[in-house]
Design a protein around this motif. Structure first.
Motif, PDB file in Angstrom:
ATOM      1  N   PHE A  83      23.590  42.223  64.651  1.00 19.10           N
ATOM      2  CA  PHE A  83      23.805  42.572  63.255  1.00 19.10           C
ATOM      3  C   PHE A  83      24.196  41.315  62.492  1.00 19.10           C
ATOM      4  N   GLU A  84      23.483  41.066  61.421  1.00 17.58           N
ATOM      5  CA  GLU A  84      23.779  39.914  60.595  1.00 17.58           C
ATOM      6  C   GLU A  84      24.203  40.397  59.215  1.00 17.58           C
ATOM      7  N   PRO A  85      25.146  39.711  58.602  1.00 19.42           N
ATOM      8  CA  PRO A  85      25.553  40.133  57.260  1.00 19.42           C
ATOM      9  C   PRO A  85      24.412  39.958  56.266  1.00 19.42           C
ATOM     10  N   VAL A  86      24.336  40.890  55.352  1.00 10.97           N
ATOM     11  CA  VAL A  86      23.334  40.786  54.300  1.00 10.97           C
ATOM     12  C   VAL A  86      23.897  39.860  53.233  1.00 10.97           C
ATOM     13  N   LEU A  87      23.163  38.829  52.930  1.00  9.37           N
ATOM     14  CA  LEU A  87      23.615  37.879  51.920  1.00  9.37           C
ATOM     15  C   LEU A  87      23.116  38.338  50.551  1.00  9.37           C
ATOM     16  N   ALA A  88      24.037  38.792  49.757  1.00 11.22           N
ATOM     17  CA  ALA A  88      23.701  39.233  48.410  1.00 11.22           C
ATOM     18  C   ALA A  88      24.361  38.292  47.417  1.00 11.22           C
ATOM     19  N   GLU A  89      23.881  38.372  46.210  1.00 12.69           N
ATOM     20  CA  GLU A  89      24.493  37.512  45.208  1.00 12.69           C
ATOM     21  C   GLU A  89      25.903  37.989  44.894  1.00 12.69           C
ATOM     22  N   ALA A  90      26.674  37.131  44.290  1.00 11.21           N
ATOM     23  CA  ALA A  90      28.071  37.432  43.964  1.00 11.21           C
ATOM     24  C   ALA A  90      28.130  38.627  43.015  1.00 11.21           C
ATOM     25  N   PRO A  91      29.195  39.438  43.124  1.00 12.64           N
ATOM     26  CA  PRO A  91      29.323  40.612  42.268  1.00 12.64           C
ATOM     27  C   PRO A  91      29.381  40.275  40.780  1.00 12.64           C
ATOM     28  N   VAL A  92      29.988  39.154  40.423  1.00 11.72           N
ATOM     29  CA  VAL A  92      30.031  38.665  39.042  1.00 11.72           C
ATOM     30  C   VAL A  92      29.903  37.152  39.070  1.00 11.72           C
ATOM     31  N   SER A  93      29.482  36.605  37.958  1.00 10.93           N
ATOM     32  CA  SER A  93      29.330  35.148  37.904  1.00 10.93           C
ATOM     33  C   SER A  93      30.558  34.505  37.276  1.00 10.93           C
ATOM     34  N   GLY A  94      30.657  33.219  37.449  1.00 15.16           N
ATOM     35  CA  GLY A  94      31.732  32.463  36.834  1.00 15.16           C
ATOM     36  C   GLY A  94      31.687  32.549  35.316  1.00 15.16           C
ATOM     37  N   LYS A  95      30.474  32.602  34.775  1.00 18.67           N
ATOM     38  CA  LYS A  95      30.317  32.716  33.324  1.00 18.67           C
ATOM     39  C   LYS A  95      30.877  34.043  32.819  1.00 18.67           C
ATOM     40  N   GLU A  96      30.643  35.116  33.579  1.00 20.35           N
ATOM     41  CA  GLU A  96      31.172  36.426  33.192  1.00 20.35           C
ATOM     42  C   GLU A  96      32.698  36.448  33.258  1.00 20.35           C
ATOM     43  N   ILE A  97      33.252  35.796  34.268  1.00 18.47           N
ATOM     44  CA  ILE A  97      34.711  35.719  34.407  1.00 18.47           C
ATOM     45  C   ILE A  97      35.294  34.942  33.223  1.00 18.47           C
ATOM     46  N   LYS A  98      34.662  33.847  32.886  1.00 20.06           N
ATOM     47  CA  LYS A  98      35.144  33.036  31.767  1.00 20.06           C
ATOM     48  C   LYS A  98      35.085  33.828  30.464  1.00 20.06           C
ATOM     49  N   ARG A  99      33.982  34.545  30.248  1.00 20.72           N
ATOM     50  CA  ARG A  99      33.841  35.362  29.037  1.00 20.72           C
ATOM     51  C   ARG A  99      34.930  36.443  28.997  1.00 20.72           C
ATOM     52  N   TYR A 100      35.209  37.072  30.141  1.00 24.09           N
ATOM     53  CA  TYR A 100      36.258  38.099  30.229  1.00 24.09           C
ATOM     54  C   TYR A 100      37.627  37.496  29.894  1.00 24.09           C
ATOM     55  N   ARG A 101      37.921  36.333  30.478  1.00 26.37           N
ATOM     56  CA  ARG A 101      39.205  35.660  30.217  1.00 26.37           C
ATOM     57  C   ARG A 101      39.351  35.343  28.735  1.00 26.37           C
ATOM     58  N   LYS A 102      38.285  34.838  28.131  1.00 27.83           N
ATOM     59  CA  LYS A 102      38.340  34.476  26.711  1.00 27.83           C
ATOM     60  C   LYS A 102      38.447  35.719  25.826  1.00 27.83           C
ATOM     61  N   GLU A 103      37.789  36.810  26.224  1.00 27.09           N
ATOM     62  CA  GLU A 103      37.922  38.076  25.475  1.00 27.09           C
ATOM     63  C   GLU A 103      39.370  38.543  25.471  1.00 27.09           C
ATOM     64  N   LEU A 104      40.068  38.324  26.576  1.00 29.61           N
ATOM     65  CA  LEU A 104      41.472  38.699  26.660  1.00 29.61           C
ATOM     66  C   LEU A 104      42.365  37.705  25.922  1.00 29.61           C
ATOM     67  N   GLY A 105      41.810  36.547  25.556  1.00 31.20           N
ATOM     68  CA  GLY A 105      42.568  35.536  24.827  1.00 31.20           C
ATOM     69  C   GLY A 105      43.561  34.801  25.704  1.00 31.20           C
ATOM     70  N   LEU A 106      43.188  34.596  26.970  1.00 28.54           N
ATOM     71  CA  LEU A 106      44.096  33.954  27.924  1.00 28.54           C
ATOM     72  C   LEU A 106      43.642  32.549  28.289  1.00 28.54           C
ATOM     73  N   THR A 107      44.625  31.706  28.559  1.00 33.10           N
ATOM     74  CA  THR A 107      44.326  30.392  29.121  1.00 33.10           C
ATOM     75  C   THR A 107      44.022  30.588  30.606  1.00 33.10           C
ATOM     76  N   ILE A 108      43.516  29.555  31.242  1.00 36.10           N
ATOM     77  CA  ILE A 108      43.261  29.624  32.684  1.00 36.10           C
ATOM     78  C   ILE A 108      44.548  29.920  33.432  1.00 36.10           C
ATOM     79  N   ARG A 109      45.623  29.273  33.027  1.00 37.69           N
ATOM     80  CA  ARG A 109      46.920  29.460  33.689  1.00 37.69           C
ATOM     81  C   ARG A 109      47.412  30.899  33.538  1.00 37.69           C
ATOM     82  N   GLU A 110      47.366  31.446  32.302  1.00 35.90           N
ATOM     83  CA  GLU A 110      47.825  32.812  32.062  1.00 35.90           C
ATOM     84  C   GLU A 110      46.988  33.827  32.833  1.00 35.90           C
TER      85      GLU A 110
END
Length: 115
Positions: free
Chosen positions: A14-41
Motif C-alpha cells: 500500500f502506497e500513500p496517494v499523493l494529492a495536492e495540498a488541501p489549501v494553498s499558501g495564497k488562500e491562507i494569506k488571503r484568509y489572514r488578510k481578510e481577518l486583518g491579522l499580521t503573520i505574528r497575530e
C-alpha cells in the motif's frame, strides 16, 4: 494484513496517494488578510509559529496536517472562533475584537450558502 491462506505474508503493498495540498499558501494569506491579522497575530491565534505561517504563505511549507487544520478554520468559522477565543488573550484586544466580528460575519454568511 498478516497472511493470506497458508502461503505467508501478503504481497500487497500500500502506497500513500499523493494529492495536492488541501489549501494553498495564497488562500491562507488571503484568509489572514481578510481577518486583518499580521503573520505574528495569525500564528498566535492558531498555534503556529510566525516562521511557519511565513513559509506556508510563500508556499515553501507542505506540512499537510497544518494545511488541513487551516482549511478547517477557513471553511468552518465556528471552529476558528473556538481557537480565536481560546488564544485571544495573546493578541491586542482591538485586533481580537476585529477578528471576532469578521469571523462571526463569516459564520452568518456560511449559513446562507445554498447546498
Amino acid at each position: 494484513m498478516s497472511t493470506i491462506g497458508s502461503r505467508g505474508p501478503s504481497s500487497f503493498i500500500f502506497e500513500p496517494v499523493l494529492a495536492e495540498a488541501p489549501v494553498s499558501g495564497k488562500e491562507i494569506k488571503r484568509y489572514r488578510k481578510e481577518l486583518g491579522l499580521t503573520i505574528r497575530e495569525f500564528g498566535l491565534l492558531f498555534d503556529l509559529s510566525p516562521f511557519t505561517v511565513q513559509k506556508i504563505e510563500a508556499q515553501k511549507q507542505t506540512g499537510r496536517e497544518i494545511l488541513k487544520r487551516l482549511m478547517i478554520y477557513m471553511r468552518f468559522p465556528e471552529v476558528a472562533m473556538y481557537e480565536i477565543k481560546r488564544n485571544g488573550r495573546k493578541i491586542h484586544s482591538n485586533a481580537l475584537k476585529k477578528v471576532i466580528r469578521k469571523t462571526k460575519k463569516q459564520e452568518f454568511s456560511n449559513r446562507h450558502i445554498p447546498v
